[in-house]
Design a protein around this motif. Structure first.
Motif, PDB file in Angstrom:
ATOM      1  N   THR A  30       0.831  -1.213  -0.115  1.00 44.39           N
ATOM      2  CA  THR A  30      -0.026  -0.123  -0.041  1.00 44.39           C
ATOM      3  C   THR A  30       0.802   1.335   0.014  1.00 44.39           C
ATOM      4  OG1 THR A  30      -1.584  -1.101   1.006  1.00 44.39           O
ATOM      5  CG2 THR A  30      -1.646   1.239   1.058  1.00 44.39           C
ATOM      6  N   GLY A  31       0.561   2.232  -0.897  1.00 40.86           N
ATOM      7  CA  GLY A  31       1.254   3.643  -0.996  1.00 40.86           C
ATOM      8  C   GLY A  31       2.523   3.232  -1.328  1.00 40.86           C
ATOM      9  N   ASP A  32       3.371   4.429  -1.215  1.00 33.81           N
ATOM     10  CA  ASP A  32       4.720   4.366  -1.522  1.00 33.81           C
ATOM     11  C   ASP A  32       5.738   3.981  -0.362  1.00 33.81           C
ATOM     12  OD1 ASP A  32       7.147   4.628  -2.482  1.00 33.81           O
ATOM     13  OD2 ASP A  32       7.084   6.850  -2.931  1.00 33.81           O
ATOM     14  N   PRO A  33       6.165   2.794  -0.247  1.00 33.74           N
ATOM     15  CA  PRO A  33       6.840   2.488   0.948  1.00 33.74           C
ATOM     16  C   PRO A  33       8.379   3.208   0.857  1.00 33.74           C
ATOM     17  CG  PRO A  33       6.866   0.581  -0.354  1.00 33.74           C
ATOM     18  CD  PRO A  33       5.747   1.484  -0.872  1.00 33.74           C
ATOM     19  N   ILE A  34       8.827   3.586  -0.213  1.00 33.56           N
ATOM     20  CA  ILE A  34      10.252   3.955  -0.623  1.00 33.56           C
ATOM     21  C   ILE A  34      10.314   5.312   0.152  1.00 33.56           C
ATOM     22  CG2 ILE A  34      11.789   4.583  -2.360  1.00 33.56           C
ATOM     23  CD1 ILE A  34      10.785   2.378  -4.008  1.00 33.56           C
ATOM     24  N   SER A  35       9.151   6.140   0.205  1.00 32.81           N
ATOM     25  CA  SER A  35       9.191   7.576   0.460  1.00 32.81           C
ATOM     26  C   SER A  35       8.886   7.588   1.925  1.00 32.81           C
ATOM     27  CB  SER A  35       8.065   8.249  -0.419  1.00 32.81           C
ATOM     28  OG  SER A  35       6.716   7.961  -0.233  1.00 32.81           O
ATOM     29  N   GLY A  36       8.830   9.038   2.399  1.00 34.00           N
ATOM     30  CA  GLY A  36       8.603   9.384   3.743  1.00 34.00           C
ATOM     31  C   GLY A  36       9.213  10.827   4.087  1.00 34.00           C
ATOM     32  N   PRO A  37       8.940  11.200   5.288  1.00 32.33           N
ATOM     33  CA  PRO A  37       9.380  12.454   5.745  1.00 32.33           C
ATOM     34  C   PRO A  37      10.957  12.461   5.956  1.00 32.33           C
ATOM     35  CG  PRO A  37       8.347  11.419   7.423  1.00 32.33           C
ATOM     36  CD  PRO A  37       8.383  10.641   6.268  1.00 32.33           C
ATOM     37  N   MET A  38      11.710  14.051   5.840  1.00 28.15           N
ATOM     38  CA  MET A  38      13.021  13.953   5.884  1.00 28.15           C
ATOM     39  C   MET A  38      13.398  14.626   7.242  1.00 28.15           C
ATOM     40  SD  MET A  38      14.141  13.070   3.002  1.00 28.15           S
ATOM     41  CE  MET A  38      13.532  12.807   1.271  1.00 28.15           C
ATOM     42  N   ALA A  39      12.516  15.109   8.323  1.00 23.41           N
ATOM     43  CA  ALA A  39      13.073  16.043   9.208  1.00 23.41           C
ATOM     44  C   ALA A  39      14.099  15.303  10.252  1.00 23.41           C
ATOM     45  CB  ALA A  39      11.833  16.181  10.138  1.00 23.41           C
ATOM     46  N   GLU A  40      13.960  13.853  10.333  1.00 26.86           N
ATOM     47  CA  GLU A  40      14.841  13.088  11.383  1.00 26.86           C
ATOM     48  C   GLU A  40      16.263  12.998  10.888  1.00 26.86           C
ATOM     49  OE1 GLU A  40      15.282   8.757  13.382  1.00 26.86           O
ATOM     50  OE2 GLU A  40      14.406   8.724  11.296  1.00 26.86           O
ATOM     51  N   ASN A  41      16.552  12.964   9.383  1.00 22.34           N
ATOM     52  CA  ASN A  41      17.955  13.046   8.978  1.00 22.34           C
ATOM     53  C   ASN A  41      18.291  14.192   8.424  1.00 22.34           C
ATOM     54  OD1 ASN A  41      17.950  10.206   8.858  1.00 22.34           O
ATOM     55  ND2 ASN A  41      17.336   9.934   7.081  1.00 22.34           N
ATOM     56  N   PHE A  42      17.437  15.302   7.948  1.00 26.89           N
ATOM     57  CA  PHE A  42      17.936  16.303   7.290  1.00 26.89           C
ATOM     58  C   PHE A  42      17.635  17.518   7.978  1.00 26.89           C
ATOM     59  CE2 PHE A  42      18.226  13.163   3.961  1.00 26.89           C
ATOM     60  CZ  PHE A  42      19.387  13.122   3.585  1.00 26.89           C
ATOM     61  N   GLY A  43      16.825  17.642   8.975  1.00 25.85           N
ATOM     62  CA  GLY A  43      16.276  18.631   9.737  1.00 25.85           C
ATOM     63  C   GLY A  43      15.042  19.028   9.625  1.00 25.85           C
ATOM     64  N   PRO A  44      14.497  20.059  10.408  1.00 24.17           N
ATOM     65  CA  PRO A  44      13.157  20.593  10.389  1.00 24.17           C
ATOM     66  C   PRO A  44      12.654  21.487   9.320  1.00 24.17           C
ATOM     67  CG  PRO A  44      14.067  21.549  12.025  1.00 24.17           C
ATOM     68  CD  PRO A  44      15.102  20.735  11.577  1.00 24.17           C
ATOM     69  N   GLY A  45      13.531  22.177   8.456  1.00 20.10           N
ATOM     70  CA  GLY A  45      13.585  22.975   7.678  1.00 20.10           C
ATOM     71  C   GLY A  45      12.879  22.469   6.077  1.00 20.10           C
ATOM     72  N   VAL A  46      12.875  21.264   5.887  1.00 20.41           N
ATOM     73  CA  VAL A  46      12.355  20.748   4.599  1.00 20.41           C
ATOM     74  C   VAL A  46      10.960  20.790   4.941  1.00 20.41           C
ATOM     75  CG1 VAL A  46      12.077  18.574   3.524  1.00 20.41           C
ATOM     76  CG2 VAL A  46      14.345  19.068   4.609  1.00 20.41           C
TER      77      VAL A  46
END
Length: 488
Positions: free
Chosen positions: A410-426
């Motif tokens: 279901t959905g796109d398991p490859i994708s997701g949010p970036m905050a943990e790795n790259f910071g809250p400015g994304v």
């Protein structure tokens, strides 16, 4: 008579410098121009509000004759390939033309062997449980189960043959199943995940292909940066292409970042940089906030710094024109698993400026420091400052669009949010996509005209997935100050 498309009536928006949109395609056996044409159809052709009425034409692919915005496919030497073209538009409602380019790299990763793919998968699976991030555990388990099933089948076949206890019928059945597995690996595994194995991690077997891909991308982007016909570049990337695009951004910034800044001469640029300083993160990433209190304010400051840097002059001959980085279905969300071994190693890379965070990390030890450092003095003895090489997201906004999956289908398991790795400015924007098979693996639907999709957690009036994409590309430049009209 003048062409009514290229020479609109008097009184329309004045002509302005153009903008370039570069899309970096994802993994798989991509055909040149396929990604580009589909993307332009979604972002430009079917957004009738972006073009004046005289640029509307009947869609030749629509029997009903619905209107679309006009565009042309034009030869261009910047792509360094006769298989590629740029797609150019007429002047839009703001008096600006847009050129769309594709960074095509699929031909370079051809030839990945089964052994290289197997080595990459083994490297991913041979991790301590504590090194597997929560958002990658379901994908990890799916891969692990598949590998165990294949290995058990191979062991059973080998044991049966060695003991002479396998029947002719069973032997034929196992042979057919083994052939199907090999066919699946060659048909799907190598064309798709072979690209990942060939690029994601720097190893002796992958360095040459990584260099060739980057050289092609740098040639295109540097040519656009130095073209005075453009004052803005938007870098869009899908899937594995987002890792490539991220690398290119870092390399370009190291060369094009603002340097030799002097207090009096570069007052406006330094003011814009100081505005970014208040958003900076601590260098080791140990105290990153989960979010910025005012991400819209941060993005306005990024735009202002881009605006200050996009024009070159005698003192600053290298302009920075990449205002936006847009990722779609990006595996960068799993960077601590794909690119490094764990989150601690990835954060160390951030602190060492191997990777760039958004907002950028401070030059000093504390948040709220500065991205500037002193780089000596001018021939006249005046102090000079430069922005450090890990601060590309001081002047480039990052928008990440994803469809959260469950790790299976279901959905796109490859994708997701970036905050943990790259910071809250994304700016992370979640969408929910549905194709002809419903919610089954939506990884390729982010600009599909045939798919349906809505923005998640967007209140009472969620945007469609195409509206989200168009807003991120921002062809109309929402933050661009209107030109000053002289008083009569």
């Amino acid at each position: 008579m003048p062409d009514p498309i290229t020479s609109p009536p008097a009184g329309k928006a004045p002509r302005k410098p153009g903008q370039a949109v570069v899309i970096v395609h994802g993994m798989g056996e991509q055909r040149p121009m396929d990604t580009l044409r589909g993307f332009v159809q979604a972002v430009w052709s079917h957004d009738l509000a972006r073009a004046p009425f005289y640029a509307h034409v009947a869609d030749p692919a629509d029997p009903a004759g619905a209107n679309i915005n006009q565009s042309w496919i034009t030869p261009d030497s910047r792509t360094n390939s006769y298989e590629l073209r740029r797609i150019t538009t007429p002047y839009d409602v703001d008096g600006r033309r847009t050129d769309f380019y594709e960074l095509y790299w699929a031909d370079i990763t051809q030839g990945t062997t089964r052994g290289r793919l197997a080595a990459w998968v083994t490297n991913l699976l041979w991790r301590k449980p504590s090194d597997i991030p929560p958002d990658a555990r379901q994908l990890y388990l799916v891969t692990l189960v598949a590998v165990i099933v294949v290995l058990c089948a191979a062991l059973a076949l080998a044991t049966s043959v060695w003991q002479g206890s396998i029947s002719w019928l069973a032997g034929m059945l196992v042979t057919v199943l083994a052939s199907l597995i090999i066919w699946a690996v060659d048909r799907f595994g190598l064309p798709y995940f072979g690209d990942v194995a060939a690029y994601v991690r720097a190893e002796a077997a992958t360095v040459e292909k990584r260099a060739l891909i980057r050289d092609r991308g740098l040639t295109l982007l540097k040519g656009l940066m130095m073209d005075d016909g453009y004052d803005r570049i938007v870098l869009v990337s899908h899937s594995l292409g987002s890792i490539i695009a991220y690398d290119l951004l870092q390399i370009l910034w190291a060369d094009f970042r603002p340097q030799k800044l002097q207090a009096i001469r570069d007052k406006a640029r330094l003011k814009a940089i100081r505005a970014i300083d208040k958003w900076t993160l601590v260098s080791n990433g140990s105290a990153w906030p989960n979010r910025l209190d005012d991400i819209s304010g941060f993005r306005r400051d990024q735009w202002e710094l881009y605006r200050q840097l996009r024009t070159r002059d005698a003192n600053h001959p290298l302009p920075w024109k990449i205002s936006d980085f847009v990722t779609l279905g990006s595996p960068l969300t799993h960077s601590e698993f794909l690119v490094t071994h764990n989150l601690a190693e990835f954060r160390r890379g951030i602190a060492e400026r191997l990777f760039s965070a958004c907002p950028p990390i401070a030059e000093g030890a504390a948040a709220g420091g500065t991205v500037l450092y002193q780089e000596g003095r001018s021939p006249s003895g005046k102090p000079q400052r430069a922005v450090h090489h890990g601060a590309v997201f001081a002047a480039t906004r990052w928008t990440n669009i994803f469809d959260r999956g469950n790790g299976w289908l279901t959905g796109d398991p490859i994708s997701g949010p970036m905050a943990e790795n790259f910071g809250p400015g994304v700016e992370n924007i979640q969408v929910e996509l549905r194709g002809s098979l419903g919610r089954v693996f939506t990884h390729t639907l982010y600009w599909s005209l045939a798919a349906t999709g809505i923005e998640v957690a967007a209140g009472a009036r969620p945007r469609s997935h195409l509206a989200v994409l168009r807003h991120a590309i921002d062809l109309g430049r929402k933050l661009e100050a209107p030109p000053t009209i002289p008083q009569a």
